[in-house]
Design a protein around this motif. Sequence first.
Motif, short mmCIF file in Angstrom:
data_model
loop_
_atom_site.label_atom_id
_atom_site.label_comp_id
_atom_site.label_asym_id
_atom_site.label_seq_id
_atom_site.Cartn_x
_atom_site.Cartn_y
_atom_site.Cartn_z
N ASP A 1 0.83 -1.21 0.00
CA ASP A 1 0.00 0.00 0.00
C ASP A 1 0.87 1.26 0.00
O ASP A 1 1.87 1.34 0.73
N ALA A 2 0.48 2.23 -0.79
CA ALA A 2 1.12 3.55 -0.77
C ALA A 2 0.46 4.39 0.32
O ALA A 2 -0.77 4.57 0.31
N ALA B 1 3.44 14.17 -1.46
CA ALA B 1 2.69 13.60 -0.33
C ALA B 1 3.45 13.80 0.99
O ALA B 1 2.85 14.07 2.03
N THR C 1 2.84 12.98 -6.22
CA THR C 1 4.01 12.12 -6.09
C THR C 1 4.29 11.82 -4.62
O THR C 1 3.71 12.43 -3.72
N GLY D 1 -6.35 14.04 2.11
CA GLY D 1 -5.95 13.37 0.87
C GLY D 1 -7.04 13.40 -0.18
O GLY D 1 -6.78 13.59 -1.37
N ARG D 2 -8.28 13.23 0.26
CA ARG D 2 -9.40 13.27 -0.70
C ARG D 2 -9.61 14.68 -1.24
O ARG D 2 -9.97 14.85 -2.42
N PRO E 1 -4.07 6.48 3.23
CA PRO E 1 -3.65 6.21 1.85
C PRO E 1 -3.05 7.46 1.22
O PRO E 1 -3.58 8.57 1.37
N LYS E 2 -1.96 7.30 0.49
CA LYS E 2 -1.36 8.43 -0.21
C LYS E 2 -2.33 8.94 -1.28
O LYS E 2 -2.91 8.14 -2.01
N PRO E 3 -2.53 10.25 -1.37
CA PRO E 3 -3.36 10.76 -2.47
C PRO E 3 -2.81 10.31 -3.81
O PRO E 3 -1.61 10.38 -4.06
N GLU E 4 -3.70 9.83 -4.68
CA GLU E 4 -3.25 9.27 -5.95
C GLU E 4 -2.74 10.32 -6.92
O GLU E 4 -1.94 10.00 -7.81
N SER E 5 -3.16 11.55 -6.75
CA SER E 5 -2.85 12.59 -7.74
C SER E 5 -1.49 13.25 -7.52
O SER E 5 -1.10 14.11 -8.32
N ASP F 1 -6.96 15.06 -3.92
CA ASP F 1 -7.32 14.34 -5.14
C ASP F 1 -8.48 15.00 -5.88
O ASP F 1 -8.58 14.91 -7.12
#
Length: 317
Positions: free
Chosen positions: A86-87, A124, A120, A275-276, A114-118, A279
């Motif tokens: 998991d990132a 993050a 790096t 994080g959300r 969780p690391k934001p997907e958008s 994103d």
Amino acid sequence: MRAVLVREFGPTDQVEIGDIDAPLKLGTEVLVDVHAAGMNPIDYKTVIGKGAAKAVEPLLPWVPGGDVAGIVAESPYEAHDVQPGDAVYGIVNHWRTRGSYAEQAIVPSLALAPKPESVTFEEAAAVPCAALTAWDAVVRVAKARAGQRILIHAGAGGVGHFAVQFAKYFGAHVATTVSTRNVDFARSLGADEVIDYTSERFEDVLQKVDVVVDLVGNVADGTGTRSLDALKHGGLYLNVPTGSWPDYASAAAERGMRASSVKVEADGSNLGIIGRLIDAGDVRVEVQRVYPLDRVHEAFDVLQGGHVRGKLVLRVR
């Protein structure tokens, strides 16, 4: 593992890049392969013997760093929400163990999200400590909302640039103080009023505010004391940098105002919300520069110089 090592407190150019045993996780801790580590002023203050030096002295050689972003190497147990691969990003309890300026770090599972997907890993890593400090001040304590006027000092810095965005997101009217070079940047974050502190006195140009989020204190130009002049009677003054104005509470009380300090809480749930927001494009992350781990001395020099826009980050892997 490779890490930044503090063998004794003193000038930051004395820290070493060396090898140290990898940490061992206990209970519900998570072992993270660190990809990037954010840098915060408390890191260099502790290295030079101030900050949290008394707390970490038994840990010498100590590894600095609270902000972490990376990949889970070991989870607490098989059915846990956090699993290898998991990132994630979060806050290392670096006052009780070694920090994130290393290839691996131990992180309490409740301090991870969780690391934001958008973004790096480097972006993050710039988020946790600064954004959660801003969240605690603006959202948890000040309860930012429509109809409220909030003044945020140092709105272009690590905590400040998140505080401006959170206050604006929740509908407050936001004023902030910055230097000349950061005026346009602060406006781009959504600030309604931007005061260049090099040419204007904020207490002279602002309509009275309901809340002051003070990220400076009295260590520069009496910012804390002057903030009370900008605050409505019964308003709320929040002092964030530890030790920046020891007498803030009594000074505020004498003038009929409320006051509190704010300490960051390593809350993975709130970090997940942040994080959300990232994103969704509602909050952005500003990284002034990323340094490889072996240039940590150069990074410390810049950090100690102050006036960083957003955050500095170390690339570990």
